[in-house]
Design a protein around this motif. Sequence first.
Motif, PDB file in Angstrom:
ATOM      1  N   PRO A 213       7.920 -12.252   4.942  1.00 43.41           N
ATOM      2  CA  PRO A 213       7.932 -11.199   5.959  1.00 43.41           C
ATOM      3  C   PRO A 213       6.551 -10.956   6.571  1.00 43.41           C
ATOM      4  O   PRO A 213       5.530 -11.121   5.905  1.00 43.41           O
ATOM      5  CB  PRO A 213       8.413  -9.958   5.196  1.00 43.41           C
ATOM      6  CG  PRO A 213       8.189 -10.254   3.766  1.00 43.41           C
ATOM      7  CD  PRO A 213       8.187 -11.744   3.603  1.00 43.41           C
ATOM      8  N   GLU A 214       6.565 -10.589   7.844  1.00 44.84           N
ATOM      9  CA  GLU A 214       5.321 -10.225   8.515  1.00 44.84           C
ATOM     10  C   GLU A 214       4.723  -9.003   7.831  1.00 44.84           C
ATOM     11  O   GLU A 214       5.428  -8.037   7.556  1.00 44.84           O
ATOM     12  CB  GLU A 214       5.589  -9.886   9.984  1.00 44.84           C
ATOM     13  CG  GLU A 214       6.034 -11.064  10.807  1.00 44.84           C
ATOM     14  CD  GLU A 214       6.425 -10.674  12.226  1.00 44.84           C
ATOM     15  OE1 GLU A 214       6.505  -9.463  12.544  1.00 44.84           O
ATOM     16  OE2 GLU A 214       6.655 -11.587  13.022  1.00 44.84           O
ATOM     17  N   LEU A 215       3.452  -9.053   7.537  1.00 43.18           N
ATOM     18  CA  LEU A 215       2.747  -7.906   6.980  1.00 43.18           C
ATOM     19  C   LEU A 215       1.259  -8.146   7.184  1.00 43.18           C
ATOM     20  O   LEU A 215       0.721  -9.164   6.726  1.00 43.18           O
ATOM     21  CB  LEU A 215       3.045  -7.729   5.489  1.00 43.18           C
ATOM     22  CG  LEU A 215       2.333  -6.555   4.811  1.00 43.18           C
ATOM     23  CD1 LEU A 215       2.765  -5.216   5.421  1.00 43.18           C
ATOM     24  CD2 LEU A 215       2.583  -6.571   3.315  1.00 43.18           C
ATOM     25  N   ASP A 216       0.615  -7.236   7.899  1.00 47.84           N
ATOM     26  CA  ASP A 216      -0.812  -7.332   8.139  1.00 47.84           C
ATOM     27  C   ASP A 216      -1.396  -5.919   8.119  1.00 47.84           C
ATOM     28  O   ASP A 216      -1.901  -5.418   9.122  1.00 47.84           O
ATOM     29  CB  ASP A 216      -1.090  -8.036   9.475  1.00 47.84           C
ATOM     30  CG  ASP A 216      -2.567  -8.314   9.690  1.00 47.84           C
ATOM     31  OD1 ASP A 216      -3.350  -8.215   8.721  1.00 47.84           O
ATOM     32  OD2 ASP A 216      -2.950  -8.625  10.833  1.00 47.84           O
ATOM     33  N   ALA A 217      -1.331  -5.270   6.960  1.00 46.82           N
ATOM     34  CA  ALA A 217      -1.763  -3.876   6.826  1.00 46.82           C
ATOM     35  C   ALA A 217      -3.246  -3.689   7.135  1.00 46.82           C
ATOM     36  O   ALA A 217      -3.645  -2.643   7.634  1.00 46.82           O
ATOM     37  CB  ALA A 217      -1.447  -3.364   5.429  1.00 46.82           C
ATOM     38  N   ASP A 218      -4.056  -4.710   6.856  1.00 47.25           N
ATOM     39  CA  ASP A 218      -5.489  -4.579   7.111  1.00 47.25           C
ATOM     40  C   ASP A 218      -5.889  -5.045   8.513  1.00 47.25           C
ATOM     41  O   ASP A 218      -7.064  -5.051   8.861  1.00 47.25           O
ATOM     42  CB  ASP A 218      -6.302  -5.314   6.045  1.00 47.25           C
ATOM     43  CG  ASP A 218      -5.937  -6.782   5.918  1.00 47.25           C
ATOM     44  OD1 ASP A 218      -5.133  -7.296   6.730  1.00 47.25           O
ATOM     45  OD2 ASP A 218      -6.445  -7.427   4.989  1.00 47.25           O
ATOM     46  N   ALA A 219      -4.904  -5.459   9.321  1.00 44.47           N
ATOM     47  CA  ALA A 219      -5.109  -5.854  10.729  1.00 44.47           C
ATOM     48  C   ALA A 219      -6.181  -6.930  10.911  1.00 44.47           C
ATOM     49  O   ALA A 219      -6.912  -6.930  11.885  1.00 44.47           O
ATOM     50  CB  ALA A 219      -5.424  -4.621  11.578  1.00 44.47           C
ATOM     51  N   ASN A 220      -6.230  -7.884   9.973  1.00 39.96           N
ATOM     52  CA  ASN A 220      -7.197  -8.970  10.114  1.00 39.96           C
ATOM     53  C   ASN A 220      -6.570 -10.230  10.713  1.00 39.96           C
ATOM     54  O   ASN A 220      -7.222 -11.266  10.808  1.00 39.96           O
ATOM     55  CB  ASN A 220      -7.855  -9.293   8.768  1.00 39.96           C
ATOM     56  CG  ASN A 220      -6.896  -9.898   7.769  1.00 39.96           C
ATOM     57  OD1 ASN A 220      -5.693  -9.972   7.993  1.00 39.96           O
ATOM     58  ND2 ASN A 220      -7.433 -10.313   6.634  1.00 39.96           N
ATOM     59  N   GLY A 221      -5.288 -10.142  11.098  1.00 33.24           N
ATOM     60  CA  GLY A 221      -4.620 -11.276  11.734  1.00 33.24           C
ATOM     61  C   GLY A 221      -4.006 -12.271  10.770  1.00 33.24           C
ATOM     62  O   GLY A 221      -3.489 -13.298  11.197  1.00 33.24           O
ATOM     63  N   MET A 222      -4.067 -11.993   9.462  1.00 36.57           N
ATOM     64  CA  MET A 222      -3.491 -12.900   8.468  1.00 36.57           C
ATOM     65  C   MET A 222      -2.418 -12.177   7.664  1.00 36.57           C
ATOM     66  O   MET A 222      -2.544 -10.986   7.379  1.00 36.57           O
ATOM     67  CB  MET A 222      -4.572 -13.425   7.539  1.00 36.57           C
ATOM     68  CG  MET A 222      -5.534 -14.370   8.227  1.00 36.57           C
ATOM     69  SD  MET A 222      -6.723 -15.050   7.068  1.00 36.57           S
ATOM     70  CE  MET A 222      -8.148 -14.062   7.466  1.00 36.57           C
ATOM     71  N   ASN A 223      -1.395 -12.901   7.291  1.00 42.29           N
ATOM     72  CA  ASN A 223      -0.301 -12.337   6.516  1.00 42.29           C
ATOM     73  C   ASN A 223      -0.811 -11.902   5.141  1.00 42.29           C
ATOM     74  O   ASN A 223      -1.405 -12.704   4.409  1.00 42.29           O
ATOM     75  CB  ASN A 223       0.819 -13.372   6.388  1.00 42.29           C
ATOM     76  CG  ASN A 223       2.016 -12.834   5.671  1.00 42.29           C
ATOM     77  OD1 ASN A 223       1.981 -12.596   4.473  1.00 42.29           O
ATOM     78  ND2 ASN A 223       3.098 -12.639   6.416  1.00 42.29           N
ATOM     79  N   ASP A 224      -0.570 -10.649   4.790  1.00 40.59           N
ATOM     80  CA  ASP A 224      -1.073 -10.104   3.529  1.00 40.59           C
ATOM     81  C   ASP A 224      -0.463 -10.787   2.305  1.00 40.59           C
ATOM     82  O   ASP A 224      -1.139 -10.958   1.279  1.00 40.59           O
ATOM     83  CB  ASP A 224      -0.828  -8.595   3.448  1.00 40.59           C
ATOM     84  CG  ASP A 224      -1.638  -7.815   4.479  1.00 40.59           C
ATOM     85  OD1 ASP A 224      -2.555  -8.389   5.107  1.00 40.59           O
ATOM     86  OD2 ASP A 224      -1.352  -6.619   4.652  1.00 40.59           O
ATOM     87  N   HIS A 225       0.798 -11.183   2.382  1.00 38.76           N
ATOM     88  CA  HIS A 225       1.440 -11.883   1.252  1.00 38.76           C
ATOM     89  C   HIS A 225       0.764 -13.240   1.029  1.00 38.76           C
ATOM     90  O   HIS A 225       0.462 -13.609  -0.109  1.00 38.76           O
ATOM     91  CB  HIS A 225       2.935 -12.091   1.510  1.00 38.76           C
ATOM     92  CG  HIS A 225       3.703 -10.833   1.688  1.00 38.76           C
ATOM     93  ND1 HIS A 225       3.829  -9.878   0.697  1.00 38.76           N
ATOM     94  CD2 HIS A 225       4.382 -10.357   2.755  1.00 38.76           C
ATOM     95  CE1 HIS A 225       4.558  -8.872   1.139  1.00 38.76           C
ATOM     96  NE2 HIS A 225       4.906  -9.137   2.391  1.00 38.76           N
TER      97      HIS A 225
END
Length: 186
Positions: A79-91
């Motif tokens: 799933p898409e997830l980028d909570a830190d908004a750095n452009g990379m998938n957090d998973h």
Amino acid sequence: NSNRKAKSIKPRRLSFVEPLEPRLLLHADCVVPNTETIRGASVTFDECFDREFSHDGSDYQIHVYFIETSTGTETHAIPELDADANGMNDHAEAMADEVETAYRFYIDREIDFLDSDSTDEMDLFIAEDNRIGGIIGTTGMNIDDDTIINDTLEMRSIAFHEIQHLVQKQYDSSPDWDVYAEGVAR
């Protein structure tokens, strides 16, 4: 990328070709689309990023490949997830963190697990895998896409386990994977 350091490579003789002069090589960036076979299924990865790190004066790189969708419920997708908004998938970043931790563990113990022709780069593929993980060739591993969601302990366990298989492959190219290889990699 100007932050990458060049690495000196020893010359080697190629058949019917003049010997190569010593040269400096840069780590290559990951490129998509990239198609790889995961447990017999051809998977085309459309997202990637490079995890670069230095350790004891040497540079290393992990190419992280994955498929990202809004829900992550599709086969091979997270799933898409980028909570830190750095452009990379957090998973995918979390899994790369665990692979880097395992990578450093083996480097600290001077255990070589990458092919001698490698430029200290390895590939990490995140996709559907009914056996949770595996190795690809001598420089890659695949990790199950469902396993990496919110389970740090499982991610770390898999990273260490699969790198141990890369170690085994360097020292024994044809182990009995069902008994010897799986038991020793625990």
